[in-house]
Design a protein around this motif. Structure first.
Motif, short mmCIF file in Angstrom:
data_model
loop_
_atom_site.label_atom_id
_atom_site.label_comp_id
_atom_site.label_asym_id
_atom_site.label_seq_id
_atom_site.Cartn_x
_atom_site.Cartn_y
_atom_site.Cartn_z
N VAL A 91 0.83 -1.21 0.00
CA VAL A 91 0.00 0.00 0.00
C VAL A 91 0.86 1.26 0.00
CG1 VAL A 91 -0.20 0.11 2.53
CG2 VAL A 91 -2.01 1.07 1.10
N ASP A 92 2.08 1.20 0.56
CA ASP A 92 2.97 2.37 0.58
C ASP A 92 3.38 2.77 -0.84
OD1 ASP A 92 2.71 1.91 3.22
OD2 ASP A 92 4.83 1.94 3.71
N ASP A 93 3.44 1.78 -1.76
CA ASP A 93 3.81 2.10 -3.14
C ASP A 93 2.61 2.63 -3.93
OD1 ASP A 93 6.38 1.30 -2.63
OD2 ASP A 93 6.05 -0.76 -3.31
N GLN A 94 1.42 2.26 -3.52
CA GLN A 94 0.24 2.76 -4.21
C GLN A 94 -0.18 4.14 -3.70
OE1 GLN A 94 -2.79 -0.35 -5.16
NE2 GLN A 94 -1.63 -1.61 -3.70
N LEU A 95 0.06 4.40 -2.42
CA LEU A 95 -0.20 5.71 -1.82
C LEU A 95 1.12 6.23 -1.27
CD1 LEU A 95 -3.51 4.85 0.09
CD2 LEU A 95 -3.30 6.03 -2.11
N GLU A 96 1.84 6.99 -2.12
CA GLU A 96 3.22 7.34 -1.79
C GLU A 96 3.35 8.18 -0.53
OE1 GLU A 96 1.66 10.24 -4.94
OE2 GLU A 96 1.67 8.07 -4.57
N PHE A 97 2.29 8.89 -0.10
CA PHE A 97 2.41 9.72 1.10
C PHE A 97 2.56 8.88 2.37
CE2 PHE A 97 -2.16 9.13 0.35
CZ PHE A 97 -2.60 8.67 1.59
N LEU A 98 2.23 7.59 2.29
CA LEU A 98 2.38 6.71 3.46
C LEU A 98 3.85 6.39 3.75
CD1 LEU A 98 -0.53 4.15 2.88
CD2 LEU A 98 -0.45 6.01 4.54
N ARG A 99 4.73 6.59 2.77
CA ARG A 99 6.15 6.26 2.97
C ARG A 99 6.79 7.13 4.05
NH1 ARG A 99 7.63 6.45 -3.47
NH2 ARG A 99 6.22 4.75 -4.15
N ASP A 100 6.30 8.35 4.18
CA ASP A 100 6.90 9.28 5.14
C ASP A 100 6.28 9.15 6.54
OD1 ASP A 100 8.48 10.32 3.10
OD2 ASP A 100 6.94 11.77 2.52
N LEU A 101 5.31 8.26 6.68
CA LEU A 101 4.65 8.10 7.98
C LEU A 101 5.18 6.85 8.68
CD1 LEU A 101 0.95 8.91 7.00
CD2 LEU A 101 2.75 10.48 7.71
N ASP A 102 5.62 7.02 9.91
CA ASP A 102 6.17 5.90 10.67
C ASP A 102 5.03 5.22 11.45
OD1 ASP A 102 7.96 4.14 11.80
OD2 ASP A 102 8.53 5.51 13.42
N TYR A 103 4.04 4.74 10.70
CA TYR A 103 2.84 4.22 11.37
C TYR A 103 3.00 2.78 11.85
CZ TYR A 103 1.83 1.97 6.86
OH TYR A 103 1.89 1.21 5.72
N GLN A 104 3.90 2.01 11.26
CA GLN A 104 4.00 0.60 11.61
C GLN A 104 4.70 0.36 12.95
OE1 GLN A 104 5.79 -1.51 8.35
NE2 GLN A 104 3.95 -1.38 7.08
N SER A 105 5.37 1.39 13.50
CA SER A 105 6.07 1.21 14.77
C SER A 105 5.25 1.69 15.96
CB SER A 105 7.41 1.97 14.74
OG SER A 105 7.19 3.35 14.52
N HIS A 106 3.98 2.07 15.73
CA HIS A 106 3.12 2.55 16.81
C HIS A 106 1.89 1.66 16.95
CE1 HIS A 106 5.45 6.12 15.58
NE2 HIS A 106 5.32 6.53 16.83
N GLU A 107 1.41 1.56 18.18
CA GLU A 107 0.16 0.85 18.40
C GLU A 107 -0.99 1.63 17.77
OE1 GLU A 107 -0.46 -2.11 19.82
OE2 GLU A 107 1.67 -2.49 20.07
N VAL A 108 -1.03 2.93 18.06
CA VAL A 108 -2.02 3.83 17.48
C VAL A 108 -1.29 5.09 17.03
CG1 VAL A 108 -4.14 5.15 17.84
CG2 VAL A 108 -3.86 2.92 18.96
N HIS A 109 -1.55 5.54 15.83
CA HIS A 109 -0.84 6.71 15.30
C HIS A 109 -1.78 7.54 14.44
CE1 HIS A 109 2.62 9.07 14.04
NE2 HIS A 109 2.25 8.94 12.78
N TYR A 110 -1.65 8.88 14.55
CA TYR A 110 -2.45 9.78 13.71
C TYR A 110 -1.56 10.90 13.20
CZ TYR A 110 -5.98 13.04 12.05
OH TYR A 110 -6.72 13.89 11.27
N GLU A 111 -1.74 11.22 11.94
CA GLU A 111 -0.95 12.29 11.33
C GLU A 111 -1.72 12.82 10.12
OE1 GLU A 111 3.66 12.97 9.80
OE2 GLU A 111 3.10 11.16 10.90
N GLU A 112 -1.51 14.10 9.83
CA GLU A 112 -2.15 14.71 8.67
C GLU A 112 -1.10 15.03 7.61
OE1 GLU A 112 -4.64 17.99 9.67
OE2 GLU A 112 -5.97 16.79 10.94
N VAL A 113 -1.45 14.79 6.36
CA VAL A 113 -0.51 15.00 5.25
C VAL A 113 -1.22 15.75 4.13
CG1 VAL A 113 0.83 12.92 5.77
CG2 VAL A 113 -1.11 12.76 4.21
N ARG A 114 -0.42 16.46 3.33
CA ARG A 114 -0.92 17.11 2.12
C ARG A 114 -0.64 16.20 0.93
NH1 ARG A 114 -4.54 20.85 1.65
NH2 ARG A 114 -3.52 21.63 -0.25
#
Length: 479
Positions: free
Chosen positions: A216-239
Protein backbone atom coordinates in the motif's frame (compact mmCIF):
# COMPACT_ATOMS: atom_id res chain seq x y z
CA UNK A 1 -0.83 -8.94 49.88
CA UNK A 2 -2.46 -6.06 51.72
CA UNK A 3 -0.68 -3.65 54.03
CA UNK A 4 -2.99 -3.55 57.06
CA UNK A 5 -2.39 -2.12 60.50
CA UNK A 6 -4.25 -2.96 63.69
CA UNK A 7 -4.40 -1.14 67.01
CA UNK A 8 -2.75 -2.92 69.92
CA UNK A 9 -2.71 -1.81 73.53
CA UNK A 10 -3.24 1.78 74.67
CA UNK A 11 -1.77 3.61 71.71
CA UNK A 12 -3.10 6.99 72.88
CA UNK A 13 -0.74 6.97 75.86
CA UNK A 14 2.32 6.21 73.73
CA UNK A 15 3.88 9.28 72.14
CA UNK A 16 7.58 8.54 71.48
CA UNK A 17 9.73 5.93 69.74
CA UNK A 18 11.42 5.08 73.05
CA UNK A 19 8.09 4.37 74.74
CA UNK A 20 6.84 2.30 71.80
CA UNK A 21 9.99 0.20 71.69
CA UNK A 22 10.08 -0.38 75.48
CA UNK A 23 6.41 -1.31 75.59
CA UNK A 24 6.23 -3.63 72.57
CA UNK A 25 9.79 -4.83 71.74
CA UNK A 26 12.79 -6.48 73.40
CA UNK A 27 15.28 -3.97 72.00
CA UNK A 28 18.16 -2.76 74.18
CA UNK A 29 18.72 0.92 74.90
CA UNK A 30 21.50 1.29 72.33
CA UNK A 31 19.28 -0.39 69.70
CA UNK A 32 16.47 2.05 70.49
CA UNK A 33 18.88 4.97 70.14
CA UNK A 34 19.89 3.64 66.69
CA UNK A 35 16.22 3.46 65.66
CA UNK A 36 15.74 7.06 66.91
CA UNK A 37 18.76 8.25 64.90
CA UNK A 38 17.36 6.59 61.79
CA UNK A 39 13.93 8.17 62.37
CA UNK A 40 15.47 11.65 62.17
CA UNK A 41 16.48 10.89 58.57
CA UNK A 42 13.09 9.58 57.48
CA UNK A 43 11.87 12.83 55.91
CA UNK A 44 15.05 13.12 53.82
CA UNK A 45 14.70 9.46 52.75
CA UNK A 46 11.04 10.06 51.87
CA UNK A 47 11.91 13.12 49.76
CA UNK A 48 14.76 11.33 47.96
CA UNK A 49 12.73 8.20 47.20
CA UNK A 50 9.39 10.00 46.75
CA UNK A 51 7.85 7.29 48.90
CA UNK A 52 6.03 6.96 52.21
CA UNK A 53 8.60 5.56 54.66
CA UNK A 54 8.06 3.54 57.86
CA UNK A 55 10.23 1.96 60.54
CA UNK A 56 8.79 -1.32 61.87
CA UNK A 57 10.32 -3.14 64.82
CA UNK A 58 9.68 -6.80 65.76
CA UNK A 59 7.48 -7.21 68.85
CA UNK A 60 8.38 -9.27 71.92
CA UNK A 61 6.27 -12.33 71.20
CA UNK A 62 5.31 -13.60 67.77
CA UNK A 63 6.32 -12.74 64.21
CA UNK A 64 4.47 -9.42 64.15
CA UNK A 65 5.86 -5.86 64.12
CA UNK A 66 4.96 -2.43 65.47
CA UNK A 67 5.23 0.81 63.50
CA UNK A 68 7.45 3.21 65.48
CA UNK A 69 8.01 6.01 62.93
CA UNK A 70 6.76 7.25 59.54
CA UNK A 71 7.34 10.10 57.07
CA UNK A 72 5.85 11.17 53.74
CA UNK A 73 7.45 13.28 50.97
CA UNK A 74 7.15 17.00 51.56
CA UNK A 75 6.29 17.55 47.87
CA UNK A 76 3.44 15.07 47.65
CA UNK A 77 0.36 13.80 49.45
CA UNK A 78 0.49 11.07 52.08
CA UNK A 79 -0.64 7.53 51.30
CA UNK A 80 -2.52 7.39 54.59
CA UNK A 81 -5.07 9.87 55.88
CA UNK A 82 -4.22 9.02 59.50
CA UNK A 83 -0.93 8.23 61.18
CA UNK A 84 -0.19 4.53 61.67
CA UNK A 85 2.55 5.01 64.28
CA UNK A 86 1.89 2.74 67.26
CA UNK A 87 -0.19 0.25 65.29
CA UNK A 88 0.72 -3.38 64.73
CA UNK A 89 1.58 -4.92 61.33
CA UNK A 90 0.53 -8.59 61.54
CA UNK A 91 2.47 -11.30 59.71
CA UNK A 92 -0.49 -12.44 57.60
CA UNK A 93 -0.91 -8.88 56.26
CA UNK A 94 2.80 -7.98 56.16
CA UNK A 95 4.64 -11.14 54.99
CA UNK A 96 7.50 -9.11 53.47
CA UNK A 97 8.22 -7.36 56.79
CA UNK A 98 7.99 -10.64 58.75
CA UNK A 99 10.29 -12.36 56.23
CA UNK A 100 12.90 -9.60 56.50
CA UNK A 101 12.80 -9.72 60.32
CA UNK A 102 13.24 -13.51 60.25
CA UNK A 103 15.85 -13.89 57.49
CA UNK A 104 17.56 -10.49 57.32
CA UNK A 105 17.03 -10.41 53.54
CA UNK A 106 15.55 -7.35 51.79
CA UNK A 107 12.40 -7.42 49.68
CA UNK A 108 12.48 -5.02 46.72
CA UNK A 109 9.57 -3.72 44.64
CA UNK A 110 6.91 -5.97 46.07
CA UNK A 111 3.35 -4.95 45.13
CA UNK A 112 0.83 -4.48 47.91
CA UNK A 113 -2.55 -2.87 48.56
CA UNK A 114 -2.99 -0.50 51.47
CA UNK A 115 -5.94 -0.60 53.85
CA UNK A 116 -7.25 2.48 52.00
CA UNK A 117 -7.31 0.62 48.66
CA UNK A 118 -4.21 2.13 47.02
CA UNK A 119 -1.80 -0.07 45.09
CA UNK A 120 1.79 0.53 46.20
CA UNK A 121 5.27 -0.67 45.31
CA UNK A 122 6.81 -1.83 48.59
CA UNK A 123 10.48 -2.32 49.43
CA UNK A 124 11.67 -3.63 52.81
CA UNK A 125 15.27 -3.26 54.01
CA UNK A 126 16.54 -4.74 57.30
CA UNK A 127 17.97 -2.49 60.01
CA UNK A 128 20.82 -4.17 61.93
CA UNK A 129 22.80 -3.17 65.02
CA UNK A 130 26.57 -3.35 65.45
CA UNK A 131 26.30 -7.05 66.35
CA UNK A 132 24.50 -7.85 63.09
CA UNK A 133 21.18 -8.48 64.81
CA UNK A 134 17.87 -7.48 63.19
CA UNK A 135 16.37 -4.64 65.23
CA UNK A 136 13.82 -3.41 62.69
CA UNK A 137 13.09 -2.73 59.04
CA UNK A 138 12.82 0.30 56.81
CA UNK A 139 9.74 0.12 54.56
CA UNK A 140 9.30 2.37 51.51
CA UNK A 141 5.95 2.49 49.73
CA UNK A 142 5.25 4.33 46.44
CA UNK A 143 1.74 4.86 45.09
CA UNK A 144 1.52 3.12 41.68
CA UNK A 145 -2.25 3.36 41.20
CA UNK A 146 -1.77 5.55 38.09
CA UNK A 147 0.82 3.14 36.66
CA UNK A 148 -1.56 0.24 37.26
CA UNK A 149 -4.36 2.06 35.41
CA UNK A 150 -2.02 2.60 32.45
CA UNK A 151 -1.12 -1.10 32.44
CA UNK A 152 -4.78 -2.06 32.49
CA UNK A 153 -5.50 0.37 29.65
CA UNK A 154 -2.69 -1.14 27.57
CA UNK A 155 -4.01 -4.66 28.20
CA UNK A 156 -7.51 -3.51 27.23
CA UNK A 157 -6.14 -1.85 24.09
CA UNK A 158 -4.28 -5.02 23.11
CA UNK A 159 -7.43 -7.10 23.64
CA UNK A 160 -9.53 -4.58 21.68
CA UNK A 161 -7.19 -4.50 18.70
CA UNK A 162 -7.15 -8.29 18.61
CA UNK A 163 -10.95 -8.37 18.54
CA UNK A 164 -10.96 -5.60 15.92
CA UNK A 165 -8.64 -7.53 13.64
CA UNK A 166 -10.83 -10.65 13.88
CA UNK A 167 -13.97 -8.60 13.17
CA UNK A 168 -12.45 -6.89 10.13
CA UNK A 169 -11.13 -10.18 8.78
CA UNK A 170 -14.62 -11.60 9.10
CA UNK A 171 -16.10 -8.59 7.29
CA UNK A 172 -13.57 -8.93 4.47
CA UNK A 173 -14.32 -12.63 4.02
CA UNK A 174 -18.13 -12.24 4.16
CA UNK A 175 -18.33 -9.12 1.97
CA UNK A 176 -20.05 -7.04 4.65
CA UNK A 177 -21.59 -3.72 3.57
CA UNK A 178 -20.88 -1.99 6.89
CA UNK A 179 -17.31 -0.79 6.04
CA UNK A 180 -18.63 0.74 2.80
CA UNK A 181 -20.98 2.96 4.82
CA UNK A 182 -18.08 4.43 6.83
CA UNK A 183 -16.80 7.81 5.64
CA UNK A 184 -13.15 6.87 6.06
CA UNK A 185 -11.16 4.90 3.53
CA UNK A 186 -10.37 1.60 5.27
CA UNK A 187 -7.34 -0.50 4.39
CA UNK A 188 -6.59 -3.79 6.11
CA UNK A 189 -2.95 -4.61 5.35
CA UNK A 190 -0.83 -7.57 6.39
CA UNK A 191 2.60 -7.50 8.06
CA UNK A 192 4.30 -6.90 4.69
CA UNK A 193 2.02 -3.97 3.91
CA UNK A 194 -0.04 -5.72 1.22
CA UNK A 195 -3.76 -4.99 1.08
CA UNK A 196 -6.03 -7.75 2.42
CA UNK A 197 -9.17 -5.63 2.28
CA UNK A 198 -10.23 -2.16 1.06
CA UNK A 199 -13.71 -0.63 1.26
CA UNK A 200 -15.32 1.47 -1.48
CA UNK A 201 -13.83 4.76 -0.21
CA UNK A 202 -10.39 3.16 -0.14
CA UNK A 203 -10.71 1.89 -3.71
CA UNK A 204 -11.67 5.39 -4.86
CA UNK A 205 -8.52 6.72 -3.22
CA UNK A 206 -6.28 4.38 -5.22
CA UNK A 207 -5.25 5.85 -8.54
CA UNK A 208 -5.38 2.70 -10.68
CA UNK A 209 -7.55 0.46 -8.57
CA UNK A 210 -6.59 -2.08 -5.92
CA UNK A 211 -3.51 -4.25 -6.44
CA UNK A 212 -3.00 -6.83 -3.70
CA UNK A 213 0.50 -7.72 -4.85
CA UNK A 214 1.85 -4.17 -4.49
CA UNK A 215 2.39 -2.78 -0.95
CA UNK A 216 0.00 0.00 0.00
CA UNK A 217 2.97 2.37 0.58
CA UNK A 218 3.81 2.10 -3.14
CA UNK A 219 0.24 2.76 -4.21
CA UNK A 220 -0.20 5.71 -1.82
CA UNK A 221 3.22 7.34 -1.79
CA UNK A 222 2.41 9.72 1.10
CA UNK A 223 2.38 6.71 3.46
CA UNK A 224 6.15 6.26 2.97
CA UNK A 225 6.90 9.28 5.14
CA UNK A 226 4.65 8.10 7.98
CA UNK A 227 6.17 5.90 10.67
CA UNK A 228 2.84 4.22 11.37
CA UNK A 229 4.00 0.60 11.61
CA UNK A 230 6.07 1.21 14.77
CA UNK A 231 3.12 2.55 16.81
CA UNK A 232 0.16 0.85 18.40
CA UNK A 233 -2.02 3.83 17.48
CA UNK A 234 -0.84 6.71 15.30
CA UNK A 235 -2.45 9.78 13.71
CA UNK A 236 -0.95 12.29 11.33
CA UNK A 237 -2.15 14.71 8.67
CA UNK A 238 -0.51 15.00 5.25
CA UNK A 239 -0.92 17.11 2.12
CA UNK A 240 -1.53 15.03 -1.03
CA UNK A 241 -2.83 16.13 -4.42
CA UNK A 242 -4.05 19.49 -3.01
CA UNK A 243 -5.93 17.69 -0.27
CA UNK A 244 -5.39 17.35 3.47
CA UNK A 245 -5.72 13.75 4.60
CA UNK A 246 -5.96 12.53 8.16
CA UNK A 247 -4.26 9.14 8.46
CA UNK A 248 -4.95 6.98 11.50
CA UNK A 249 -3.31 3.58 11.96
CA UNK A 250 -4.07 0.84 14.49
CA UNK A 251 -1.74 -2.10 14.96
CA UNK A 252 -3.68 -5.38 14.80
CA UNK A 253 -2.56 -8.19 17.05
CA UNK A 254 -3.47 -11.77 17.71
CA UNK A 255 -2.11 -13.63 20.73
CA UNK A 256 0.21 -10.68 21.37
CA UNK A 257 1.68 -10.97 17.85
CA UNK A 258 1.33 -8.23 15.23
CA UNK A 259 -0.57 -9.56 12.22
CA UNK A 260 -1.20 -6.35 10.31
CA UNK A 261 -2.40 -2.76 10.38
CA UNK A 262 -5.75 -1.04 9.99
CA UNK A 263 -5.40 2.23 8.06
CA UNK A 264 -8.23 4.78 8.22
CA UNK A 265 -7.79 7.72 5.83
CA UNK A 266 -10.19 10.65 5.79
CA UNK A 267 -10.31 13.79 3.66
CA UNK A 268 -10.22 16.69 6.14
CA UNK A 269 -9.53 19.39 3.54
CA UNK A 270 -12.87 21.14 4.04
CA UNK A 271 -12.53 21.03 7.82
CA UNK A 272 -9.03 22.53 7.79
CA UNK A 273 -10.14 25.17 5.28
CA UNK A 274 -12.96 26.22 7.60
CA UNK A 275 -10.51 26.38 10.49
CA UNK A 276 -8.21 28.54 8.38
CA UNK A 277 -11.09 30.85 7.51
CA UNK A 278 -12.01 31.13 11.19
CA UNK A 279 -8.42 32.08 12.02
CA UNK A 280 -8.48 34.72 9.28
CA UNK A 281 -11.79 36.08 10.55
CA UNK A 282 -10.44 36.15 14.10
CA UNK A 283 -7.41 38.11 12.91
CA UNK A 284 -9.64 40.52 11.00
CA UNK A 285 -11.87 41.03 14.05
CA UNK A 286 -8.84 41.74 16.22
CA UNK A 287 -7.61 44.26 13.66
CA UNK A 288 -11.03 45.96 13.52
CA UNK A 289 -11.15 46.31 17.30
CA UNK A 290 -7.59 47.59 17.28
CA UNK A 291 -8.49 50.28 14.75
CA UNK A 292 -11.66 51.24 16.65
CA UNK A 293 -9.58 51.62 19.79
CA UNK A 294 -7.03 53.78 17.92
CA UNK A 295 -9.79 55.94 16.45
CA UNK A 296 -11.39 56.44 19.85
CA UNK A 297 -8.04 57.38 21.33
CA UNK A 298 -7.51 59.84 18.49
CA UNK A 299 -10.90 61.42 19.27
CA UNK A 300 -9.87 61.57 22.92
CA UNK A 301 -6.67 63.37 21.94
CA UNK A 302 -8.65 65.94 19.96
CA UNK A 303 -10.95 66.46 22.92
CA UNK A 304 -7.95 67.06 25.16
CA UNK A 305 -6.68 69.73 22.79
CA UNK A 306 -10.10 71.36 22.74
CA UNK A 307 -10.38 71.08 26.53
CA UNK A 308 -7.20 73.12 27.00
CA UNK A 309 -8.86 76.06 25.22
CA UNK A 310 -12.06 75.82 27.26
CA UNK A 311 -12.95 79.19 28.81
CA UNK A 312 -14.07 77.85 32.22
CA UNK A 313 -13.75 74.96 34.65
CA UNK A 314 -17.35 73.94 34.03
CA UNK A 315 -16.69 73.49 30.29
CA UNK A 316 -13.46 71.60 31.02
CA UNK A 317 -15.39 69.31 33.35
CA UNK A 318 -17.90 68.52 30.58
CA UNK A 319 -15.04 67.76 28.20
CA UNK A 320 -13.43 65.48 30.82
CA UNK A 321 -16.66 63.52 31.31
CA UNK A 322 -17.00 62.95 27.57
CA UNK A 323 -13.32 62.05 27.38
CA UNK A 324 -13.72 59.42 30.12
CA UNK A 325 -16.71 57.86 28.36
CA UNK A 326 -14.77 57.53 25.13
CA UNK A 327 -11.75 56.04 26.89
CA UNK A 328 -13.97 53.54 28.73
CA UNK A 329 -15.32 52.24 25.42
CA UNK A 330 -11.76 52.21 24.05
CA UNK A 331 -10.71 50.00 27.00
CA UNK A 332 -13.28 47.38 25.96
CA UNK A 333 -12.08 47.38 22.35
CA UNK A 334 -8.49 47.14 23.57
CA UNK A 335 -9.38 43.88 25.32
CA UNK A 336 -11.14 42.64 22.15
CA UNK A 337 -8.08 43.47 20.05
CA UNK A 338 -5.76 41.47 22.34
CA UNK A 339 -7.94 38.36 22.71
CA UNK A 340 -9.60 38.19 19.29
CA UNK A 341 -12.82 37.10 21.00
CA UNK A 342 -16.21 38.78 21.04
CA UNK A 343 -16.37 38.39 24.82
CA UNK A 344 -14.83 40.29 27.72
CA UNK A 345 -13.83 39.32 31.24
CA UNK A 346 -15.52 42.24 32.98
CA UNK A 347 -13.57 42.31 36.26
CA UNK A 348 -10.39 43.05 34.33
CA UNK A 349 -12.28 45.60 32.23
CA UNK A 350 -13.56 47.43 35.31
CA UNK A 351 -10.06 47.56 36.80
CA UNK A 352 -8.78 49.32 33.66
CA UNK A 353 -11.62 51.86 33.70
CA UNK A 354 -11.52 52.52 37.45
CA UNK A 355 -7.76 52.96 37.62
CA UNK A 356 -7.89 55.39 34.67
CA UNK A 357 -10.63 57.48 36.29
CA UNK A 358 -8.87 57.71 39.65
CA UNK A 359 -5.55 58.71 38.07
CA UNK A 360 -7.03 61.25 35.65
CA UNK A 361 -9.96 62.48 37.73
CA UNK A 362 -8.69 64.38 40.77
CA UNK A 363 -4.90 64.57 40.98
CA UNK A 364 -5.25 66.81 44.06
CA UNK A 365 -6.82 63.98 46.07
CA UNK A 366 -5.62 60.57 47.28
CA UNK A 367 -8.39 58.19 46.30
CA UNK A 368 -8.02 54.46 46.86
CA UNK A 369 -10.07 52.06 44.70
CA UNK A 370 -10.43 48.31 45.26
CA UNK A 371 -11.95 45.62 43.02
CA UNK A 372 -13.29 42.29 44.30
CA UNK A 373 -15.23 39.37 42.87
CA UNK A 374 -14.77 36.48 40.49
CA UNK A 375 -14.16 36.73 36.72
CA UNK A 376 -17.34 36.81 34.63
CA UNK A 377 -17.51 36.74 30.82
CA UNK A 378 -19.89 39.04 28.92
CA UNK A 379 -20.58 39.46 25.19
CA UNK A 380 -19.36 42.63 23.52
CA UNK A 381 -22.66 44.56 23.48
CA UNK A 382 -23.30 44.09 27.19
CA UNK A 383 -19.62 44.75 27.99
CA UNK A 384 -19.69 48.15 26.26
CA UNK A 385 -22.90 49.15 28.09
CA UNK A 386 -21.50 47.99 31.42
CA UNK A 387 -18.24 49.85 30.76
CA UNK A 388 -20.21 53.11 30.39
CA UNK A 389 -22.22 52.36 33.56
CA UNK A 390 -19.10 51.69 35.60
CA UNK A 391 -17.45 54.77 34.13
CA UNK A 392 -20.35 57.03 35.16
CA UNK A 393 -20.65 55.66 38.70
CA UNK A 394 -16.93 55.74 39.51
CA UNK A 395 -16.57 59.15 37.87
CA UNK A 396 -19.50 60.41 39.96
CA UNK A 397 -17.76 59.25 43.15
CA UNK A 398 -14.41 60.72 42.13
CA UNK A 399 -15.95 64.10 41.26
CA UNK A 400 -18.60 64.60 43.93
CA UNK A 401 -18.13 62.22 46.89
CA UNK A 402 -15.00 63.73 48.42
CA UNK A 403 -15.62 67.48 48.38
CA UNK A 404 -13.35 69.28 50.87
CA UNK A 405 -11.59 65.98 51.59
CA UNK A 406 -8.15 64.86 50.53
CA UNK A 407 -8.64 61.13 51.11
CA UNK A 408 -11.35 58.77 49.90
CA UNK A 409 -12.14 55.11 49.24
CA UNK A 410 -14.12 53.50 46.42
CA UNK A 411 -15.05 49.82 46.20
CA UNK A 412 -16.26 47.79 43.23
CA UNK A 413 -17.59 44.27 43.72
CA UNK A 414 -18.96 41.92 41.06
CA UNK A 415 -20.80 38.68 41.72
CA UNK A 416 -22.79 36.08 39.82
CA UNK A 417 -26.30 35.31 41.09
CA UNK A 418 -27.22 32.28 39.04
CA UNK A 419 -28.38 33.73 35.72
CA UNK A 420 -27.79 37.34 36.78
CA UNK A 421 -24.83 39.61 37.44
CA UNK A 422 -24.71 42.18 40.22
CA UNK A 423 -22.23 45.05 40.30
CA UNK A 424 -21.91 47.05 43.55
CA UNK A 425 -20.03 50.36 43.61
CA UNK A 426 -19.69 52.19 46.92
CA UNK A 427 -17.71 55.05 48.41
CA UNK A 428 -17.17 56.56 51.85
CA UNK A 429 -18.01 60.07 50.69
CA UNK A 430 -20.78 62.56 51.52
CA UNK A 431 -23.74 60.61 50.17
CA UNK A 432 -26.31 60.99 47.45
CA UNK A 433 -27.33 64.30 45.91
CA UNK A 434 -30.88 65.52 46.43
CA UNK A 435 -33.63 63.97 44.31
CA UNK A 436 -33.82 67.08 42.19
CA UNK A 437 -30.07 67.12 41.54
CA UNK A 438 -30.14 63.39 40.77
CA UNK A 439 -32.82 63.91 38.12
CA UNK A 440 -30.75 66.71 36.59
CA UNK A 441 -27.56 64.62 36.56
CA UNK A 442 -26.74 63.49 33.04
CA UNK A 443 -24.42 60.76 34.37
CA UNK A 444 -27.09 59.10 36.52
CA UNK A 445 -29.61 59.37 33.68
CA UNK A 446 -27.12 57.57 31.42
CA UNK A 447 -26.64 54.85 34.05
CA UNK A 448 -30.37 54.26 34.49
CA UNK A 449 -31.02 54.19 30.74
CA UNK A 450 -28.16 51.76 30.05
CA UNK A 451 -29.07 49.50 32.99
CA UNK A 452 -32.78 49.27 32.16
CA UNK A 453 -32.77 49.36 28.36
CA UNK A 454 -29.40 48.07 27.11
CA UNK A 455 -28.73 45.58 29.93
CA UNK A 456 -32.44 44.74 30.61
CA UNK A 457 -31.72 45.12 34.30
CA UNK A 458 -32.18 47.54 37.17
CA UNK A 459 -30.30 50.38 38.85
CA UNK A 460 -30.59 51.63 42.42
CA UNK A 461 -28.56 54.00 44.60
CA UNK A 462 -28.97 54.67 48.29
CA UNK A 463 -27.09 56.20 51.24
CA UNK A 464 -25.22 54.00 53.70
CA UNK A 465 -23.70 54.74 57.13
CA UNK A 466 -20.30 55.01 55.40
CA UNK A 467 -21.35 56.94 52.29
CA UNK A 468 -23.15 55.88 49.11
CA UNK A 469 -23.80 52.58 47.36
CA UNK A 470 -25.06 51.92 43.84
CA UNK A 471 -26.20 48.55 42.50
CA UNK A 472 -26.64 47.50 38.90
CA UNK A 473 -28.18 44.06 38.34
CA UNK A 474 -28.90 42.46 34.97
CA UNK A 475 -29.35 39.00 33.37
CA UNK A 476 -26.48 37.26 31.60
CA UNK A 477 -28.72 36.42 28.66
CA UNK A 478 -31.90 37.92 27.25
CA UNK A 479 -35.09 36.36 28.61
Amino acid sequence: MRRFFAKKGKKAAVTSIEELCKEHTSLMDEDIRQICDLSRKLRMIADLSQAHVFIDCPVKNGPHAVVVAEASPSTGSSLYRKSVVGQWAYEMYEPAVARTHQTGEPTVRNRAITQEGKTVKQSVVPVKNDRGEIIGSLIMEQDISLQLRHENQLRALSHTTEQLSQTLMGMAEQGSLIPDLIQEALFLVDREGRIDYANTQALNLLAGGESQDIPVDDQLEFLRDLDYQSHEVHYEEVRWRKKTLGVKSISLRKENRRIGTLLMIRDVTELREKERQLMVKSTVIKEIHHRVKNNLQMIASLLRLQMRRAPSKEVKSIFQESLNRILSIASVHEIFSSTGLDEVEILDMMKKIGSMLVVNGRPDKEIEIAFTGKPIILPSDKAVSLALVVNELIQNSVEHAFVDRKYGRIGVHIESLGYEVRVRIWDDGYGLPSKRNEEASLGLQIVRTLAEQDLSGSFSAFPTPEGTEAIVQFPLEEG
